[in-house]
Design a protein around this motif. Structure first.
Motif, mmCIF file in Angstrom:
data_model
loop_
_atom_site.group_PDB
_atom_site.id
_atom_site.type_symbol
_atom_site.label_atom_id
_atom_site.label_comp_id
_atom_site.label_asym_id
_atom_site.label_seq_id
_atom_site.Cartn_x
_atom_site.Cartn_y
_atom_site.Cartn_z
ATOM 1 N N LEU A 1 -8.045 -2.303 5.306
ATOM 2 C CA LEU A 1 -7.595 -3.304 4.339
ATOM 3 C C LEU A 1 -6.437 -4.134 4.890
ATOM 4 O O LEU A 1 -6.489 -5.371 4.878
ATOM 5 C CB LEU A 1 -7.184 -2.627 3.030
ATOM 6 C CG LEU A 1 -6.616 -3.583 1.965
ATOM 7 C CD1 LEU A 1 -7.618 -4.682 1.630
ATOM 8 C CD2 LEU A 1 -6.222 -2.816 0.715
ATOM 9 N N TYR B 1 -1.751 -4.071 -3.971
ATOM 10 C CA TYR B 1 -1.911 -5.360 -3.291
ATOM 11 C C TYR B 1 -2.340 -6.451 -4.272
ATOM 12 O O TYR B 1 -1.955 -7.614 -4.134
ATOM 13 C CB TYR B 1 -2.904 -5.251 -2.133
ATOM 14 C CG TYR B 1 -2.267 -5.575 -0.802
ATOM 15 C CD1 TYR B 1 -1.679 -6.821 -0.576
ATOM 16 C CD2 TYR B 1 -2.229 -4.647 0.222
ATOM 17 C CE1 TYR B 1 -1.073 -7.119 0.636
ATOM 18 C CE2 TYR B 1 -1.618 -4.932 1.441
ATOM 19 C CZ TYR B 1 -1.043 -6.170 1.632
ATOM 20 O OH TYR B 1 -0.430 -6.468 2.827
ATOM 21 N N THR B 2 -3.129 -6.090 -5.265
ATOM 22 C CA THR B 2 -3.515 -7.079 -6.277
ATOM 23 C C THR B 2 -2.280 -7.645 -6.957
ATOM 24 O O THR B 2 -2.119 -8.868 -7.101
ATOM 25 C CB THR B 2 -4.432 -6.441 -7.334
ATOM 26 O OG1 THR B 2 -5.539 -5.805 -6.698
ATOM 27 C CG2 THR B 2 -4.936 -7.489 -8.307
ATOM 28 N N ASN C 1 -2.314 2.929 -2.354
ATOM 29 C CA ASN C 1 -2.802 2.422 -3.635
ATOM 30 C C ASN C 1 -3.190 0.956 -3.464
ATOM 31 O O ASN C 1 -2.327 0.079 -3.388
ATOM 32 C CB ASN C 1 -1.729 2.572 -4.714
ATOM 33 C CG ASN C 1 -2.225 2.144 -6.092
ATOM 34 O OD1 ASN C 1 -3.294 1.551 -6.228
ATOM 35 N ND2 ASN C 1 -1.444 2.437 -7.120
ATOM 36 N N VAL C 2 -4.494 0.687 -3.411
ATOM 37 C CA VAL C 2 -4.956 -0.680 -3.159
ATOM 38 C C VAL C 2 -4.652 -1.611 -4.323
ATOM 39 O O VAL C 2 -4.559 -2.837 -4.143
ATOM 40 C CB VAL C 2 -6.465 -0.698 -2.831
ATOM 41 C CG1 VAL C 2 -6.738 0.070 -1.543
ATOM 42 C CG2 VAL C 2 -7.291 -0.133 -3.973
ATOM 43 N N ASN C 3 -4.489 -1.057 -5.526
ATOM 44 C CA ASN C 3 -4.155 -1.911 -6.667
ATOM 45 C C ASN C 3 -2.785 -2.574 -6.505
ATOM 46 O O ASN C 3 -2.518 -3.620 -7.104
ATOM 47 C CB ASN C 3 -4.176 -1.097 -7.965
ATOM 48 C CG ASN C 3 -5.588 -0.793 -8.432
ATOM 49 O OD1 ASN C 3 -6.497 -1.606 -8.261
ATOM 50 N ND2 ASN C 3 -5.791 0.386 -9.010
ATOM 51 N N LEU D 1 -13.332 -3.137 0.938
ATOM 52 C CA LEU D 1 -13.252 -2.180 -0.162
ATOM 53 C C LEU D 1 -14.618 -1.862 -0.762
ATOM 54 O O LEU D 1 -14.738 -0.949 -1.581
ATOM 55 C CB LEU D 1 -12.334 -2.728 -1.266
ATOM 56 C CG LEU D 1 -10.873 -2.981 -0.865
ATOM 57 C CD1 LEU D 1 -10.108 -3.601 -2.034
ATOM 58 C CD2 LEU D 1 -10.200 -1.696 -0.411
ATOM 59 N N ALA E 1 -10.736 -3.747 -6.012
ATOM 60 C CA ALA E 1 -9.759 -2.668 -5.852
ATOM 61 C C ALA E 1 -9.922 -1.621 -6.951
ATOM 62 O O ALA E 1 -9.868 -0.409 -6.689
ATOM 63 C CB ALA E 1 -8.344 -3.243 -5.866
ATOM 64 N N GLU E 2 -10.123 -2.075 -8.180
ATOM 65 C CA GLU E 2 -10.326 -1.136 -9.292
ATOM 66 C C GLU E 2 -11.585 -0.303 -9.073
ATOM 67 O O GLU E 2 -11.593 0.910 -9.311
ATOM 68 C CB GLU E 2 -10.425 -1.906 -10.609
ATOM 69 C CG GLU E 2 -9.103 -2.446 -11.124
ATOM 70 C CD GLU E 2 -8.224 -1.357 -11.717
ATOM 71 O OE1 GLU E 2 -8.641 -0.170 -11.732
ATOM 72 O OE2 GLU E 2 -7.109 -1.689 -12.154
ATOM 73 N N PHE F 1 -10.541 -9.769 -5.873
ATOM 74 C CA PHE F 1 -9.949 -8.658 -5.111
ATOM 75 C C PHE F 1 -9.521 -7.550 -6.068
ATOM 76 O O PHE F 1 -9.740 -6.358 -5.804
ATOM 77 C CB PHE F 1 -8.747 -9.154 -4.305
ATOM 78 C CG PHE F 1 -8.058 -8.082 -3.505
ATOM 79 C CD1 PHE F 1 -8.411 -7.843 -2.188
ATOM 80 C CD2 PHE F 1 -7.053 -7.298 -4.070
ATOM 81 C CE1 PHE F 1 -7.782 -6.850 -1.446
ATOM 82 C CE2 PHE F 1 -6.420 -6.304 -3.344
ATOM 83 C CZ PHE F 1 -6.786 -6.076 -2.028
ATOM 84 N N PHE G 1 -12.938 0.406 -6.241
ATOM 85 C CA PHE G 1 -12.665 1.299 -5.115
ATOM 86 C C PHE G 1 -11.917 2.543 -5.593
ATOM 87 O O PHE G 1 -12.255 3.676 -5.222
ATOM 88 C CB PHE G 1 -11.843 0.546 -4.068
ATOM 89 C CG PHE G 1 -11.553 1.326 -2.821
ATOM 90 C CD1 PHE G 1 -12.504 1.458 -1.824
ATOM 91 C CD2 PHE G 1 -10.313 1.923 -2.631
ATOM 92 C CE1 PHE G 1 -12.232 2.168 -0.657
ATOM 93 C CE2 PHE G 1 -10.029 2.640 -1.475
ATOM 94 C CZ PHE G 1 -10.995 2.759 -0.490
ATOM 95 N N LEU H 1 0.813 -1.217 0.000
ATOM 96 C CA LEU H 1 0.000 0.000 0.000
ATOM 97 C C LEU H 1 0.847 1.267 0.000
ATOM 98 O O LEU H 1 0.394 2.325 -0.449
ATOM 99 C CB LEU H 1 -0.927 0.014 1.221
ATOM 100 C CG LEU H 1 -2.031 -1.044 1.269
ATOM 101 C CD1 LEU H 1 -2.799 -0.937 2.585
ATOM 102 C CD2 LEU H 1 -2.981 -0.901 0.091
#
Length: 493
Positions: free
Chosen positions: A416, A355-356, A351-353, A484, A388-389, A384, A391, A224
């Motif tokens: 998260l 984590y993907t 940036n939650v992406n 999310l 995330a996208e 997920f 979100f 993140l």
């Protein structure tokens, strides 16, 4: 020297050894020879008499109050019940003494990757465990480089405060005791105040071995934080380079991933420093960094060669590590800027992406004969990624002038990382390791391992256990998806 010293002794104990001797082989700590002109104090490499001393405790915090804080009112277990401290004696020695002992050692020849470079020695099995431990001496690098850097960051921000600066989010500065005995100070603190810390802490920025070289900054963090780290790196001059060259510019030259076209920033922290409690118990998104040397110039050493020895003194740092203390300054600026980004940005710069991407990379790294056993986890990770996208898309239309909207969004970001904490821990007596994605595997207490419980199951070869751990990980990834979602749409269709 690839695993934690305590694990080495525990392995020896498990296989029936009555004791263990540990030393630093010149292969790892004096790669250019052991003559007087190639070792300390002519160079910074380990001399023949160099000895590391250190903890072999394989857990963290007070061993008599596992899981709980060591307060006056807390009960203690009996010393005989402590399983995380080896019960066989262990002694650290220099490699000159080890050479004499190894010449008399009998047994089968050790494999090549277990053999060092001591002259007149055939490396054999036979009850001697080789390589490094750590030590507590003057500690000019570990931890004094971190302490000095922390104090300077504190001084600068304190000066800003005296001139009217008020951070949007609180900044707390901590200096821990008893780190070398098993992270006792920080673990006990987090255990005692975990309810408050778990609810409020955004990030913990760790400064321990802050400067062990003057080549570039090496950073490891929660996925993140990657965007914020990159932003900070573009604002800080690189040490011992031209004034206009930033840390980011230096990374382009020496720590760059040509596939992603981004700097190399490690995902996930292990257990080698005081970030552990915040990582595994509080669930904040954390960061560790160090100004390091170029391994290619030093025989591809994994650590600075005088690590935790009595030779780790101020004069050594000034002569070999950071003569003008530019690296200390640069790392202090880098950490200070990152702290300001995290405390001043209205919307948390997570940036939650990221984590993907990190989840997919970890799954793809597993080596098994049947990749379909991870299908459940891959499916959850794909879902997920979709969440995330969505979100991130919602955030672009967010009313950034409405503090209640921002607060709700930031709360979701905070939850998260915490969604990956398993209250039942990483199996069995692995008491402090709760992060389902990033924690040390059981066979190495130092290094971070992606999905450590799955990695341990793969190492065991137990297909049922692998399947069970994949399903547990799937549960937590799907649980993270719900954090999310919009507050009234978190239930899966």
């Amino acid at each position: 020297g690839k695993i934690f010293r305590g694990d080495k002794i525990m392995h020896a104990q498990y296989y029936g050894a009555v004791g263990a001797i540990l030393y630093n082989d010149p292969f790892d700590f004096a790669p250019f020879g052991t003559s007087a002109d190639q070792v300390y104090d002519q160079k910074w490499y380990m001399p023949p008499s160099g000895t590391q001393r250190g903890s072999t405790y394989t857990s963290n915090g007070d061993p008599l109050t596992p899981i709980y804080p060591s307060t006056e009112y807390m009960y203690r277990i009996d010393e005989e019940e402590v399983s995380a401290i080896p019960k066989i004696p262990a002694q650290a020695i220099g490699y000159s003494e080890a050479q004499v002992i190894l010449q008399y050692l009998q047994g089968d020849n050790a494999p090549t990757d277990w053999s060092g470079t001591l002259p007149s020695v055939v490396y054999r099995y036979g009850g001697i465990l080789r390589d490094s431990t750590d030590a507590w001496n003057l500690g000019a690098i570990d931890p004094t480089s971190g302490t000095a850097t922390l104090l300077e960051v504190t001084r600068v921000l304190g000066d800003m405060y005296s001139k009217g600066f008020r951070p949007r989010r609180s900044l707390m500065f901590c200096s821990w005791g008893a780190e070398e005995y098993g992270l006792v100070g920080s673990i006990e603190y987090v255990q005692e105040y975990v309810k408050v810390l778990g609810a409020r802490v955004v990030s913990y920025l760790n400064l321990d071995v802050a400067v062990s070289g003057n080549y570039t900054i090496r950073s490891t963090a929660s996925p993140l934080l990657v965007d914020a780290i990159i932003e900070a790196s573009k604002m800080v001059p690189s040490a011992y380079d031209s004034p206009e060259q930033t840390v980011y510019d230096k990374w382009k030259k020496v720590r760059w991933n040509n596939v992603t076209n981004e700097p190399i920033i490690g995902n996930g922290l292990g257990s080698g420093s005081d970030y552990l409690g915040f990582d595994q118990l509080a669930g904040s998104s954390n960061f560790d960094a160090s100004y390091t040397f170029n391994p290619a110039d030093h025989g591809n050493l994994g650590s600075y060669p005088l690590y935790h020895t009595s030779y780790e003194v101020f004069s050594m740092v000034k002569k070999f590590v950071d003569p003008e203390f530019q690296a200390h300054r640069a790392l202090g600026q880098f950490t200070g800027v990152l702290a300001l980004i995290l405390c001043e940005t209205p919307v948390l710069p997570f940036n939650v992406n990221r984590y993907t991407t990190a989840l997919r990379q970890t799954i793809d790294s597993f080596k098994t004969n049947d990749s379909t056993m991870f299908d459940l986890l891959r499916s959850a990770t794909n879902d997920f990624g979709i969440a995330a996208e969505e979100f991130v898309t919602r955030s672009k239309s967010m009313d950034v002038k409405n503090p209640y909207v921002i607060r709700a969004y930031n709360d979701q970001l905070l939850q998260l990382e915490r969604a990956f904490l398993n209250p039942l821990r990483q199996g069995g007596a692995y008491s402090d390791m709760k992060h389902i994605i990033y924690a040390p595997a059981k066979n190495n207490q130092y290094a971070s391992s992606g999905f450590p419980a799955i990695a341990d199951a793969i190492s065991s070869g137990d297909k049922t256990e692998i399947s069970n751990q994949v399903r547990i990980a799937t549960y937590f990834v799907r649980g993270a998806i719900s954090t999310l979602k919009e507050f009234n749409k978190f239930i899966a269709a």
